[in-house]
Design an enzyme around this catalytic site. Structure first.
Site, PDB file in Angstrom:
ATOM      1  CB  CYS A   1       6.295  -1.197  16.032  1.00  0.00           C
ATOM      2  SG  CYS A   1       7.455  -0.700  14.494  1.00  0.00           S
TER       3      CYS A   1
ATOM      4  NE  ARG B   1      -7.013  -2.764   1.464  1.00  0.00           N
ATOM      5  CZ  ARG B   1      -7.676  -2.592   0.346  1.00  0.00           C
ATOM      6  NH1 ARG B   1      -7.057  -3.154  -0.825  1.00  0.00           N
ATOM      7  NH2 ARG B   1      -8.705  -1.855   0.027  1.00  0.00           N
ATOM      8  CB  SER B   2       1.374   0.224   3.453  1.00  0.00           C
ATOM      9  OG  SER B   2       1.356   0.503   4.582  1.00  0.00           O
TER      10      SER B   2
ATOM     11  CG  ASP C   1      -4.332   0.122  -1.579  1.00  0.00           C
ATOM     12  OD1 ASP C   1      -3.860   1.473  -1.031  1.00  0.00           O
ATOM     13  OD2 ASP C   1      -3.645  -0.663  -1.808  1.00  0.00           O
ATOM     14  CB  ILE C   2      -4.589   2.848  -5.672  1.00  0.00           C
ATOM     15  CG1 ILE C   2      -4.592   3.802  -6.845  1.00  0.00           C
ATOM     16  CG2 ILE C   2      -4.243   1.555  -5.925  1.00  0.00           C
ATOM     17  CD1 ILE C   2      -3.484   4.011  -7.273  1.00  0.00           C
TER      18      ILE C   2
END
Length: 360
Positions: free
Chosen positions: A234, A270-271, A293-294
């Site tokens: 969501c 990039r969770s 991302d990291i």
């Protein structure tokens, strides 16, 4: 979004089932009655017939939500602060349609859909999120029930009860519960719980069924009939809906699934909750998306994922039509150091603030 096509909505006079009463008797949870937030479903198109999103007549039909002459402006320009995107203007037509359909159900003697929230931690952010959920539900006429669970080990049992309860149309679990603790179920007990929510009740689009469908660009649960749309995560979906309203982002003259052709987007983060699904959604709409991302950078393009060992965050940002940052600190750095167009999202109290900066 709440699935009413696979759950019967009882009439106001209907009593709870015996099984539900038995569960309530032994369930180690405290119930607080609050009337759920609406989680919008997303229509992403595809050139090929694929499976992706409609869930009963209760849900908003986004295709028919054309702007009205009285609509408030979505974007406000400020010479110092940049461009502010008013997200509440984007949300209003969806919420208005929900309210209309809830009112119609009540006229027929039906109770509105019920969203159950499971809270098993003392995390201030999770508690505040639960409060916001209840507030949004009350505003939209939906029913909301917050179930507080004292011992986290009992969350799975409470979740299974809610999955099986015919009175429940939607479930939301407030994380973190176990965080990074090792568990019997694998590396993350929270991930296990997330995948344990039935797709029939998952309003966040984060269970295994919806996640895998998103990354394979599968749009419907019942291909080839294509009447049961998949849900999408969501928060990421809200970012896409905002971009759809921003001039120059989506080209509505093109077919669905190709409306971001020629656009380059960089998503920093990039969770599994926001960054990764957001990158996939934008790629499914035709954009080239750099996911930063990291310790790695990937390019989503044409339904394929490509490793980019020679790219850096700065090089990705310099290519973009739009940069999506999930933290204000990331947005400020990109704007000042790399002269980038930036969309950043932050929460403040009960409002979502979206800031956009466009380089000259």
């Amino acid at each position: 979004e709440i699935n009413t096509s696979t759950r019967t909505i009882p009439s106001t006079a209907a009593a709870s089932s015996g099984a539900a009463r038995a569960r309530a008797k032994h369930n180690p949870i405290r119930v607080e009655q609050q009337p759920p937030d609406t989680v919008n479903d997303r229509e992403q198109g595809s050139e090929q017939p694929s499976n992706y999103q409609t869930r009963a007549s209760f849900l908003p039909d986004h295709r028919n939500m054309s702007p009205s002459p009285n609509d408030k402006p979505v974007i406000f320009a400020d010479p110092i602060k940049g461009i502010k995107v008013n997200a509440s203007v984007v949300a209003t037509p969806f919420r208005d349609e929900i309210k209309t359909k809830v009112a119609a159900m009540k006229k027929q003697g039906l109770e509105p859909p019920l969203l159950v929230g499971l809270l098993a931690n003392k995390d201030p952010a999770a508690i505040k999120y639960a409060e916001w959920t209840g507030k949004a539900c009350r505003n939209d006429g939906l029913r909301y029930e917050l179930r507080k669970i004292e011992d986290p080990i009992d969350v799975e049992a409470a979740l299974m009860d809610a999955n099986d309860d015919p009175r429940v149309h939607g479930i939301i679990v407030y994380y973190p519960i176990f965080g990074q603790e090792e568990s019997f179920s694998g590396a993350s007990q929270d991930d296990y719980l997330r995948d344990s929510v039935s797709y029939k009740c998952d309003v966040e689009g984060l269970c295994h069924t919806y996640r895998t469908n998103l990354y394979r660009n599968v749009r419907f649960l019942d291909y080839p009939a294509n009447t049961q749309k998949c849900l999408l995560p969501c928060t990421a979906l809200s970012c896409v809906k905002i971009l759809e309203k921003c001039p120059g982002c989506y080209d509505t003259s093109k077919p669905t699934g190709r409306q971001l052709d020629g656009k380059v987007v960089t998503v920093i983060n990039r969770s599994e909750i926001v960054g990764r699904p957001l990158a996939a959604m934008l790629a499914n709409d035709g954009a080239d998306v750099y996911s930063v991302d990291i310790n790695s950078i990937y390019l989503f393009r044409g339904g394929r994922l490509h490793a980019c060992p020679d790219e850096t965050p700065e090089s990705c940002v310099r290519k973009v039509s739009c940069l999506n940052c999930l933290l204000m600190s990331q947005a400020e750095r990109a704007r000042r150091m790399w002269d980038a167009s930036v969309l950043a999202v932050r929460r403040e109290r009960d409002q979502m603030h979206v800031h956009a900066w466009k380089h000259c």
